[in-house]
Scaffold this motif. Structure first.
Motif, mmCIF file in Angstrom:
data_model
loop_
_atom_site.group_PDB
_atom_site.id
_atom_site.type_symbol
_atom_site.label_atom_id
_atom_site.label_comp_id
_atom_site.label_asym_id
_atom_site.label_seq_id
_atom_site.Cartn_x
_atom_site.Cartn_y
_atom_site.Cartn_z
ATOM 1 N N SER A 115 8.779 9.476 -2.646
ATOM 2 C CA SER A 115 7.604 10.227 -2.190
ATOM 3 C C SER A 115 6.412 9.290 -2.026
ATOM 4 N N LYS A 116 5.410 9.772 -1.285
ATOM 5 C CA LYS A 116 4.201 8.978 -1.100
ATOM 6 C C LYS A 116 3.525 8.702 -2.441
ATOM 7 N N TYR A 117 3.561 9.718 -3.330
ATOM 8 C CA TYR A 117 2.963 9.523 -4.651
ATOM 9 C C TYR A 117 3.686 8.405 -5.398
ATOM 10 N N ASP A 118 5.009 8.422 -5.356
ATOM 11 C CA ASP A 118 5.772 7.432 -6.115
ATOM 12 C C ASP A 118 5.629 6.029 -5.527
ATOM 13 N N LEU A 119 5.518 5.929 -4.203
ATOM 14 C CA LEU A 119 5.253 4.616 -3.600
ATOM 15 C C LEU A 119 3.868 4.115 -4.010
ATOM 16 N N GLY A 120 2.904 5.033 -4.075
ATOM 17 C CA GLY A 120 1.571 4.649 -4.544
ATOM 18 C C GLY A 120 1.587 4.201 -5.990
ATOM 19 N N ALA A 121 2.399 4.870 -6.815
ATOM 20 C CA ALA A 121 2.522 4.470 -8.222
ATOM 21 C C ALA A 121 3.144 3.082 -8.330
ATOM 22 N N LEU A 122 4.138 2.795 -7.493
ATOM 23 C CA LEU A 122 4.760 1.467 -7.504
ATOM 24 C C LEU A 122 3.749 0.385 -7.113
ATOM 25 N N LEU A 123 2.853 0.690 -6.172
ATOM 26 C CA LEU A 123 1.822 -0.280 -5.807
ATOM 27 C C LEU A 123 0.882 -0.519 -6.982
ATOM 28 N N LYS A 124 0.446 0.549 -7.642
ATOM 29 C CA LYS A 124 -0.443 0.387 -8.805
ATOM 30 C C LYS A 124 0.236 -0.454 -9.884
#
Length: 681
Positions: A535-544
């Motif tokens: 998900s977009k949220y999980d990809l964002g979490a991976l970036l963080k």
């Protein structure tokens, strides 16, 4: 164009031009290279094969190729530099399907080059014969090998039209972590148990000598399995011991936050004293400890990467800790793990359960594919098994235990005709990627160093609900460290692959908010069809998480830092480590630029080694879950699901301890059922 033909010659010529440009196989035999490519392609889903071949077909004819290459030359007629420019156009395309094609070519080129090129493996410092394997084989007749498999005799068919039949109390499908615990508890109480495993036992005698050969034998899909849309590489054990045989010794309990969520979603088991006891008992049997290594005289129980996690976290005031290891307080080493825990450390590890099970009379049928569960009117009478791909046997039993994992258990239930809507849904994968630091003067992790002995939890709760990434060490093997690398161009990619020994690779793993599903895949009945897109949220979490990992690498002196994204440039610094701060102007300029970017599909490489949640537990009835609070399948109460499938959500940590503690409770429920049945009889 048919699936029967892997590649026509013109498709192969186009693929070779692209693959050799993406990552050359280093003087490998041409025919061997082609066969290896075709073998990998043959393992893809039908849709994936067709998409790949359609693109190769389009690039093989001028009329269709020009729209993709902007040239009237075919890629087979271009210079290497010209092919590289075409390929980079795919890599950086705004069109996801073209990025997917480029990522697929890069992954295929890397995997196949490693399999067929001894020169490449030598370049990467990966000896053809593992030195630790030789030392184990030299001691094979000593007590160093802690358990042996019992022989399984298959009786002759009952008649020409009737397959052989066997009767037992309990059949356990699968031989992973939950199977180990369940078989131990059942046999300890005197019940007859047959464990059926579609793989085979890889030990110090039978193990292939090359890492890549062992991977082919020990993992689902020959270590070449992805989600249907190819967005996520999926790694799952497929040998005796399952995930427990290939687990990296890291042993973490689920957090209280996650346990409360499990309870709220209809699984009170996870808030019970019984589950507390199960966690303690699992850790006791496996000798889980955070005190390891020093007793053996080692100066440091951690590898370079694990040590960096602790030291960097201390500098940055990040939350971090030592992760428990199931190695009997001995220094965990990668050789111990790579051979599926077959050589124990002071009798510790997951194999201890099986050793006792077999001593108590459990039987193991290897290379047995359970075709279906035989059931009628809500009662299961046994399973049908195909052994070695040819012989069919029937195993009659009082109870069937599905312990084949979150990929195979739902597929078996679907194949057997069960219809609950939750079977196969709710798949959680703990998506992972990697952040890299180059330490040119340092051999980062030696071959037998521990793999994953520390964890940073600074950003693992981004939303207050336990969703977010942990930062850990990745197993320091060439293929594992290379797959998430960003592809900027062929020279840069090859340089990074070959700098493997100096790469500190931090694994960024997030507890996913998104989810997918698993279903029966008719072309191959033993292969699950995995539908999952991060998900977009999980990809964002991976970036963080990757940016936090970059901070850790910077303060510990990495000369070059890069993330798994072609859109985020490398950061380079020669500043002495003693003078570094994450507030340094040049580093902050890079960090803020990276922070404004996004991880996008088919650019950032995403993988998974944890699968959960596809037969969820709920005490609220079949509209809310596939199994009840004691693990009974709602549609058929004498079928029990005892594995990570029953998790109501993602565990947020390596699921081994949670899985085994769950199995401990559910297996005791099964024992109570069987005891009650005996009393009635």
């Amino acid at each position: 164009m048919t699936d029967a033909v892997i590649l026509y010659d013109y498709e192969w010529q186009t693929l070779r031009a692209l693959a050799n440009t993406a990552f050359p196989p280093l003087h490998a035999d041409g025919l061997l290279h082609q066969r290896a490519c075709e073998r990998v392609i043959s393992m893809l889903y039908t849709g994936q094969k067709r998409a790949l071949r359609l693109m190769l077909h389009a690039l093989s004819f001028r009329g269709s190729a020009v729209g993709f290459t902007r040239s009237y030359k075919l890629v087979t007629e271009m210079t290497e530099e010209e092919v590289q420019q075409v390929f980079l156009g795919f890599v950086h395309s705004r069109i996801g399907s073209l990025r997917m094609f480029a990522t697929g070519i890069t992954s295929l080129a890397l995997l196949v080059a490693y399999r067929v090129s001894p020169e490449l493996r030598k370049t990467l410092g990966d000896a053809d014969t593992h030195p630790h394997l030789l030392s184990i084989k030299a001691k094979i007749n000593t007590k160093e090998v802690i358990w042996h498999l019992p022989k399984f005799a298959i009786p002759p068919p009952l008649s020409p039209n009737q397959p052989a039949a066997i009767t037992t109390d309990v059949v356990i499908v699968g031989s992973g972590c939950s199977s180990m615990v369940a078989s131990y508890l059942l046999t300890k109480k005197g019940f007859n148990v047959i464990i059926v495993e579609k793989g085979y036992h890889i030990n110090a005698i039978t193990s292939p000598e090359h890492d890549f050969q062992r991977d082919i034998e020990a993992f689902e899909g020959e270590h070449n399995m992805t989600s249907a849309d190819a967005s996520t590489i999926v790694v799952a054990g497929a040998t005796v011991g399952g995930g427990g045989a290939v687990n990296w010794s890291c042993s973490l309990r689920p957090t209280e936050l996650v346990r409360r969520e499990f309870v709220q979603k209809g699984a009170p088991l996870y808030g019970s004293k019984e589950f507390d006891h199960a966690l303690a008992e699992v850790e006791r049997v496996m000798q889980v400890s955070t005190k390891f290594g020093l007793e053996g005289g080692s100066d440091n129980e951690h590898s370079f990467t694990n040590d960096l996690i602790l030291k960097a976290s201390e500098k940055l005031n990040y939350r971090a800790k030592v992760a428990g290891q199931n190695t009997g307080k001995h220094r965990a080493n990668s050789g111990f793990v790579e051979f599926g825990s077959r050589q124990g450390e002071a009798e510790g590890g997951v194999a201890e359960w099986f050793r006792n099970s077999f001593n108590n009379g459990a039987r193991l049928l290897q290379r047995g594919h359970v075709v279906n569960i035989r059931h009628h009117n809500g009662y299961a009478s046994g399973v049908e098994v195909v052994v070695d791909g040819s012989k069919t046997i029937l195993i009659n039993c009082k109870r069937v235990v599905c312990a084949a994992g979150s990929l195979q258990t739902p597929v078996l239930l679907q194949r057997s005709g069960f219809k609950n809507s939750h079977i196969g849904k709710g798949l959680k994968l703990h998506p992972v990627t990697a952040a890299y630091g180059v330490f040119p003067e340092q051999i980062v992790n030696k071959r037998l160093d521990p793999i994953m002995t520390t964890v940073c939890t600074e950003v693992d709760n981004l939303d207050g609900e336990g969703h977010g990434p942990k930062i850990e060490a990745l197993h320091h093997r060439p293929l594992l460290t290379s797959f998430p690398l960003p592809y900027r161009d062929a020279k840069d990619f090859q340089t990074k692959v070959e700098s493997w020994e100096h790469l500190c690779t931090l694994l960024v793993i997030t507890r996913d908010k998104g989810e997918g599903k698993v279903s029966f895949y008719p072309p191959n009945p033993s292969k699950p069809y995995i539908e999952y897109t991060p998900s977009k949220y999980d990809l964002g979490a991976l970036l963080k998480g990757s940016l936090s990992a970059a901070n850790m690498l910077y303060v510990q002196g990495a000369q070059r830092i890069f993330l798994s994204s072609t859109f985020i440039p490398d950061f380079v610094s020669n500043k002495p480590v003693s003078e570094r701060s994450i507030w340094d102007d040049d580093y902050q300029k890079w960090y803020q630029e990276a922070k404004r970017k996004e991880f996008i599909l088919y650019d950032t490489k995403v993988g998974s080694a944890h699968q959960m949640g596809t037969c969820r537990m709920s005490v609220n009835g079949p509209k809310h879950g596939a199994v009840d609070g004691k693990g009974h399948l709602y549609e058929c109460p004498n079928v029990h699901v005892i594995d990570t499938s029953v998790f109501p959500a993602a565990s947020g940590v390596n699921p081994m301890i949670t899985c085994m503690a769950t199995a401990y409770v559910l297996a005791n429920n099964l024992i109570a059922d069987l005891t009650k049945l005996q009393t009635k009889l």
